[in-house]
Scaffold this active site. Structure first.
Site, mmCIF file in Angstrom:
data_model
loop_
_atom_site.group_PDB
_atom_site.id
_atom_site.type_symbol
_atom_site.label_atom_id
_atom_site.label_comp_id
_atom_site.label_asym_id
_atom_site.label_seq_id
_atom_site.Cartn_x
_atom_site.Cartn_y
_atom_site.Cartn_z
ATOM 1 N N LYS A 1 79.079 36.191 -33.345
ATOM 2 C CA LYS A 1 78.859 35.816 -32.037
ATOM 3 C C LYS A 1 80.424 35.608 -32.011
ATOM 4 O O LYS A 1 81.280 35.445 -32.969
ATOM 5 C CB LYS A 1 78.195 34.082 -32.500
ATOM 6 C CG LYS A 1 77.983 33.866 -31.147
ATOM 7 C CD LYS A 1 76.598 34.282 -30.196
ATOM 8 C CE LYS A 1 76.691 33.638 -29.262
ATOM 9 N NZ LYS A 1 74.806 34.073 -29.273
HETATM 10 N N1 GLU Z 1 73.519 36.439 -26.435
HETATM 11 C C1 GLU Z 1 71.899 36.803 -26.449
HETATM 12 C C2 GLU Z 1 71.820 36.106 -27.693
HETATM 13 O O1 GLU Z 1 72.337 34.724 -27.630
HETATM 14 C C3 GLU Z 1 72.471 38.189 -26.961
HETATM 15 C C4 GLU Z 1 72.883 38.681 -28.082
HETATM 16 C C5 GLU Z 1 73.003 40.539 -28.505
HETATM 17 O O2 GLU Z 1 72.068 40.875 -27.026
HETATM 18 O O3 GLU Z 1 73.691 41.258 -29.244
HETATM 19 O O4 GLU Z 1 70.827 36.023 -28.490
#
Ligand code: GLU
Length: 434
Positions: free
Chosen positions: A122
């Site tokens: 993240k």
């Molecule tokens: N931000 C999204 C999540 O928390 C998607 C992450 C992604 O597509 O890599 O699942």
């Protein structure tokens, strides 16, 4: 006995936060519970606990008025045991390393649960994107991307959108990487379709959450038709969840966003609300509904869908919740103490890693299409995403654990542990004896 990884884990780096709070503390508590239940060896627990890499970057941002501020950005790669680290990028005031770490861990469990060939990561920048001009957001994104570029790549770590970022942000990232010599559309997902993005990505998280809500509701013996639903958050996830639930016959009796909460016990038309919002109005000023104070989730309803921020289901909200089913479209919306109350009251929770997996599943298919230089139709991709969610759902619903969160987390943790064991990572990480 399983060690507390926050204190006496033998391989725990000293620099890691000693007193996590909020999302990270909740994540640790859930992790500790599951790893204790699974009776995993100490070395495995510690290896699962540790982030592979965790960086903070300082980003001087020249503003339109001539001033410059320094903003903090983060990227945490929690695990690459199952493949390249994968996860979104959050632009939000107050984002910090603990939050990003917690969200990276959640991505590790989420990708593992849905059997994607990815680890978890993240990123984030502590900024208020709404207070920045488009030029400032572009400049900030370029600086952030250049700062983390040595650490990312389509086979290493693949960013995507999250709260406060979107396809435009991803387009800037792809271009910045290309200018710096890394021309690869698969370096990020969630791009505009014209630049290699998938046609279903923008709707995938919300539609997927609606799909899982229907599966869970039917599993509990009900039909979705005329079921009363409330959705907290009418952004990239909540709006698509509300639209999809209404399309499938549910009655959306409450919606909310930062401007307030609107309700109509006879059912709101999410499409009309979306038109109202996209034409520049506040959701709370929508004319064909009543306004109310307090959490939309405590309105009389059958299914409550938190699709906004973490921690919105507090003990108080849990006490006032009428719904029989909570479907976590957001990451980390339920505080663990509130979850215990919900459990005592017989309210069932579909956890985030199950319910909002449609987003990263769609990202996976975007990454696959980029590698193959293919572009599937929206219908094709939608079918594949919902099939994958069904596959996960059936495994979670069939397991004998007391809660779906425990089931999902233990499945995910076991899968990551097994991958580490097979690749020799656990033995390699152990301290030499003697
Ligand atoms: N931000 C999204 C999540 O928390 C998607 C992450 C992604 O597509 O890599 O699942």
């Amino acid at each position: 006995m399983t060690p507390d990884p926050g204190t006496d884990c033998p391989v725990m780096p000293a620099a890691t936060s000693t007193a996590p709070h909020g999302l990270l503390a909740w994540e640790h508590a859930r992790f500790d519970r599951i790893t204790a239940d699974l009776a995993l060896p100490e070395a495995t627990v510690c290896a699962l606990h540790c982030a592979t890499r965790s960086v903070t970057v300082e980003l001087p941002l020249p503003h339109d008025d001539g001033s410059t501020t320094v903003l903090l950005g983060y990227r945490v790669q929690h695990s690459d045991a199952l493949g390249p680290a994968k996860g979104g990028t959050r632009y939000r005031q107050g984002v910090n390393l603990d939050d990003v770490t917690a969200l990276a861990r959640l991505m590790t469990w989420k990708t593992a649960l849905h059997q994607l060939p990815f680890g978890g990561a993240k990123g984030g920048i502590d900024c208020d994107p709404a207070a920045l001009s488009a030029r400032e957001r572009h400049e900030l994104t370029r600086r952030y991307l250049l700062a983390i570029l040595p650490l990312i790549g389509s086979q290493v770590d693949v960013p995507a959108p999250d709260i406060g970022t979107d396809a435009q942000t991803m387009a800037w990232m792809v271009r910045t990487a290309a200018e710096a010599g890394v021309a690869d559309p698969a370096i990020v997902t969630g791009k505009p379709v014209l630049l290699g993005g998938s046609r279903f990505r923008a709707a995938a998280t919300g539609v997927g959450a609606a799909h899982v809500a229907q599966r869970a509701w039917e599993h509990l013996g009900h039909r979705l038709k005329d079921t009363r639903v409330t959705v907290e958050g009418f952004g990239a996830v909540g709006s698509h969840a509300a639209l999809e639930l209404a399309d499938r016959g549910a009655r959306v009796v409450g919606l909310s966003d930062i401007s307030g909460t609107i309700t109509d016990p006879a059912g709101l038309d999410p499409r009309a609300v979306q038109d109202w919002v996209t034409s520049g109005h506040d959701l709370a000023s929508y004319p064909d509904a009543d306004r109310l104070e307090g959490s939309v989730l405590t309105l009389p309803c059958d299914i409550a869908v938190p699709a906004a921020l973490e921690g919105t289901i507090t003990d108080e909200v849990a006490e006032g919740l009428h719904a029989q089913l909570v479907v976590e479209a957001a990451n980390g919306p339920t505080v663990p103490t509130a979850e215990a109350r919900l459990h005592d009251r017989g309210v069932t929770v579909v956890p985030d890693l199950v319910a909002n997996g449609g987003g990263v599943i769609s990202s996976y298919f975007e990454w696959v299409q980029n590698h193959q230089r293919l572009a599937w139709t929206e219908a094709d991709e939608r079918r594949r995403v919902l099939d994958r969610l069904d596959h996960t759902w059936e495994r979670v619903a069939a397991a004998p654990f007391p809660t779906w969160r425990d089931t999902a987390l233990s499945m995910a943790i076991r899968r990551v542990a097994r991958a580490m064991e097979l690749s020799g990572e656990l033995t390699a990480r152990q301290a030499p004896v003697g």
